[in-house]
Design a protein around this motif. Sequence first.
Motif, PDB file in Angstrom:
ATOM      1  N   ARG A  12      -2.233   3.200  -8.041  1.00 15.86           N
ATOM      2  CA  ARG A  12      -2.806   4.380  -8.812  1.00 15.86           C
ATOM      3  C   ARG A  12      -3.820   3.963  -9.521  1.00 15.86           C
ATOM      4  NH1 ARG A  12       0.724   6.411 -14.375  1.00 15.86           N
ATOM      5  NH2 ARG A  12      -0.015   4.432 -15.143  1.00 15.86           N
ATOM      6  N   ASN A  27       1.932   1.903  -3.671  1.00 16.98           N
ATOM      7  CA  ASN A  27       2.114   2.660  -4.528  1.00 16.98           C
ATOM      8  C   ASN A  27       0.964   2.155  -5.489  1.00 16.98           C
ATOM      9  OD1 ASN A  27       2.689   5.179  -6.651  1.00 16.98           O
ATOM     10  ND2 ASN A  27       4.040   4.203  -6.922  1.00 16.98           N
ATOM     11  N   PRO A  87      -6.729   5.053 -12.438  1.00 18.60           N
ATOM     12  CA  PRO A  87      -7.521   6.484 -12.680  1.00 18.60           C
ATOM     13  C   PRO A  87      -9.352   6.749 -12.638  1.00 18.60           C
ATOM     14  CG  PRO A  87      -6.999   4.379 -14.413  1.00 18.60           C
ATOM     15  CD  PRO A  87      -7.149   4.243 -13.042  1.00 18.60           C
ATOM     16  N   TYR A 116      -5.674  10.796 -12.225  1.00 17.27           N
ATOM     17  CA  TYR A 116      -5.015   9.420 -11.241  1.00 17.27           C
ATOM     18  C   TYR A 116      -5.160   9.691  -9.660  1.00 17.27           C
ATOM     19  CZ  TYR A 116      -2.933   7.902 -15.690  1.00 17.27           C
ATOM     20  OH  TYR A 116      -3.232   7.090 -16.988  1.00 17.27           O
ATOM     21  N   GLU A 134      11.295  -4.079   8.132  1.00 18.87           N
ATOM     22  CA  GLU A 134      11.311  -4.012   6.994  1.00 18.87           C
ATOM     23  C   GLU A 134      10.536  -3.207   5.930  1.00 18.87           C
ATOM     24  OE1 GLU A 134      10.040  -7.732   5.452  1.00 18.87           O
ATOM     25  OE2 GLU A 134      12.228  -8.558   5.156  1.00 18.87           O
ATOM     26  N   PRO A 135      11.966  -1.886   5.250  1.00 14.86           N
ATOM     27  CA  PRO A 135      10.608  -1.279   4.688  1.00 14.86           C
ATOM     28  C   PRO A 135       9.311  -1.746   3.838  1.00 14.86           C
ATOM     29  CG  PRO A 135      12.500  -1.033   3.477  1.00 14.86           C
ATOM     30  CD  PRO A 135      12.502  -2.559   5.153  1.00 14.86           C
ATOM     31  N   SER A 136       8.212  -1.398   3.770  1.00 15.41           N
ATOM     32  CA  SER A 136       7.190  -1.002   2.478  1.00 15.41           C
ATOM     33  C   SER A 136       6.551   0.439   1.900  1.00 15.41           C
ATOM     34  CB  SER A 136       6.201  -2.287   3.641  1.00 15.41           C
ATOM     35  OG  SER A 136       5.257  -1.705   4.027  1.00 15.41           O
ATOM     36  N   ARG A 137       6.405  -0.453   0.864  1.00 17.02           N
ATOM     37  CA  ARG A 137       5.839   0.808   0.508  1.00 17.02           C
ATOM     38  C   ARG A 137       4.772   0.096  -0.418  1.00 17.02           C
ATOM     39  NH1 ARG A 137       6.973   5.747  -1.443  1.00 17.02           N
ATOM     40  NH2 ARG A 137       7.018   5.991  -3.692  1.00 17.02           N
ATOM     41  N   LEU A 143      -9.951   0.547 -17.431  1.00 13.43           N
ATOM     42  CA  LEU A 143      -8.703   0.413 -16.171  1.00 13.43           C
ATOM     43  C   LEU A 143      -7.183   0.881 -16.828  1.00 13.43           C
ATOM     44  CD1 LEU A 143     -10.304  -3.567 -15.943  1.00 13.43           C
ATOM     45  CD2 LEU A 143      -9.206  -2.062 -14.330  1.00 13.43           C
ATOM     46  N   PRO A 144      -7.135   0.897 -18.417  1.00 14.57           N
ATOM     47  CA  PRO A 144      -5.910   1.415 -18.469  1.00 14.57           C
ATOM     48  C   PRO A 144      -5.273   3.111 -18.000  1.00 14.57           C
ATOM     49  CG  PRO A 144      -7.489   0.986 -20.668  1.00 14.57           C
ATOM     50  CD  PRO A 144      -8.721   1.312 -19.393  1.00 14.57           C
ATOM     51  N   GLY A 145      -4.244   2.348 -17.058  1.00 17.12           N
ATOM     52  CA  GLY A 145      -3.461   3.560 -16.695  1.00 17.12           C
ATOM     53  C   GLY A 145      -3.358   2.765 -14.390  1.00 17.12           C
ATOM     54  N   ALA A 146      -4.404   2.049 -14.528  1.00 15.10           N
ATOM     55  CA  ALA A 146      -4.251   1.570 -12.779  1.00 15.10           C
ATOM     56  C   ALA A 146      -3.003   0.651 -13.552  1.00 15.10           C
ATOM     57  CB  ALA A 146      -5.090   0.815 -13.252  1.00 15.10           C
ATOM     58  N   ARG A 147      -2.314   0.939 -12.216  1.00 17.00           N
ATOM     59  CA  ARG A 147      -1.722   0.609 -11.605  1.00 17.00           C
ATOM     60  C   ARG A 147      -1.155   0.227  -9.505  1.00 17.00           C
ATOM     61  NH1 ARG A 147       4.436   1.384 -13.626  1.00 17.00           N
ATOM     62  NH2 ARG A 147       5.445   1.093 -11.673  1.00 17.00           N
ATOM     63  N   PHE A 148      -1.114  -1.076  -9.531  1.00 19.04           N
ATOM     64  CA  PHE A 148      -0.405  -1.354  -8.234  1.00 19.04           C
ATOM     65  C   PHE A 148       0.837  -2.148  -7.696  1.00 19.04           C
ATOM     66  CE2 PHE A 148      -4.887  -1.981  -9.573  1.00 19.04           C
ATOM     67  CZ  PHE A 148      -5.829  -1.449  -9.071  1.00 19.04           C
ATOM     68  N   ASP A 149       1.582  -1.446  -6.722  1.00 13.99           N
ATOM     69  CA  ASP A 149       2.517  -1.651  -7.146  1.00 13.99           C
ATOM     70  C   ASP A 149       2.667  -1.698  -5.208  1.00 13.99           C
ATOM     71  OD1 ASP A 149       5.261  -1.686  -6.901  1.00 13.99           O
ATOM     72  OD2 ASP A 149       5.582   0.202  -7.992  1.00 13.99           O
ATOM     73  N   ILE A 150       3.311  -2.845  -4.629  1.00 12.92           N
ATOM     74  CA  ILE A 150       3.975  -3.567  -3.592  1.00 12.92           C
ATOM     75  C   ILE A 150       4.987  -4.104  -3.461  1.00 12.92           C
ATOM     76  CG2 ILE A 150       2.923  -4.429  -1.474  1.00 12.92           C
ATOM     77  CD1 ILE A 150       0.421  -4.254  -3.420  1.00 12.92           C
ATOM     78  N   GLU A 151       5.571  -3.170  -2.205  1.00 13.06           N
ATOM     79  CA  GLU A 151       6.982  -3.946  -2.290  1.00 13.06           C
ATOM     80  C   GLU A 151       7.103  -4.240  -0.336  1.00 13.06           C
ATOM     81  OE1 GLU A 151       9.880  -1.432  -3.297  1.00 13.06           O
ATOM     82  OE2 GLU A 151       9.205  -0.538  -5.025  1.00 13.06           O
ATOM     83  N   GLN A 152       7.671  -4.405  -0.036  1.00  9.30           N
ATOM     84  CA  GLN A 152       7.693  -5.394   1.398  1.00  9.30           C
ATOM     85  C   GLN A 152       8.930  -6.014   1.870  1.00  9.30           C
ATOM     86  OE1 GLN A 152       5.091  -7.341   3.954  1.00  9.30           O
ATOM     87  NE2 GLN A 152       5.918  -6.236   5.652  1.00  9.30           N
ATOM     88  N   GLY A 153      10.231  -5.419   2.266  1.00 10.58           N
ATOM     89  CA  GLY A 153      11.335  -5.714   1.900  1.00 10.58           C
ATOM     90  C   GLY A 153      11.460  -5.924   0.700  1.00 10.58           C
ATOM     91  N   ARG A 154      12.675  -7.111   0.957  1.00 12.47           N
ATOM     92  CA  ARG A 154      13.050  -7.759  -0.631  1.00 12.47           C
ATOM     93  C   ARG A 154      11.640  -8.372  -1.917  1.00 12.47           C
ATOM     94  NH1 ARG A 154      17.034 -11.350   0.615  1.00 12.47           N
ATOM     95  NH2 ARG A 154      18.142 -11.672  -1.140  1.00 12.47           N
TER      96      ARG A 154
END
Lengths: 85, 140
Positions: free
Chosen positions: B69, B67, B71, B50, B62-65, A66-77
Amino acid sequence: MPQLVTVKVDRPGHRPIRLWVPVLPVVLLLFPVVVLVALAAIVACLVFRIGAVRALGAGWRVISALPGARFDIEQGRTAVLVAIR
Amino acid sequence: MNEQRKDILDMLAAGKITAEEAEQLIAALERDPAPAAAGLDARPKGKLKYLRVVVDATDNGEPSRVNVRVPLQLLRAGVRLAALVPPQALVKANASLSDSGVPIDLTQLKPEQLEALVEHLDDMTVEVDSPDATVRVFCE
């Protein structure tokens, strides 16, 4: 094995949430629960005729990868980040 | 001997293709020696660790992103875990997939094939561009 789980949540109109969860202390704290879960997993393996040692080994591999896993979600603000180190 | 030529010879040795097909494939390789390098930015071919999924989209203005990663080691571990799924569960999963219009027979998927798939993921880059969204899947 994961050392630190970082959780960040930003929502408009709410206070941002920042959590840094050290995995080892939490696992030690929840050790009785972890033992119960492991026992339940072994019983499930026996019921479904799966090699318990193989299953636990495979589960451990998943956790240790698991180390190194990254989940990044953005919607608007609104933004949610979960990172495992 | 490069990797692709070796794969072709392996398939010939395994009887998966005929000698004529192997000859045609090798001739095609010689005509177009490096098709993978075309189009995309050439990434360093070192030890890739990765799988990245990057989605840039616009939802209701609205912009959405996204991302993500993951392993590659986690994918390999997941394949090993998936190999432990009992056959009766696979039959039920097949039925559910079939009901959903995805007629895939999971019992035909062998762990070795999945591991080979994960091993070759580093050669893969998927880019999807549409007016509303851009999706990139690649290894780094």
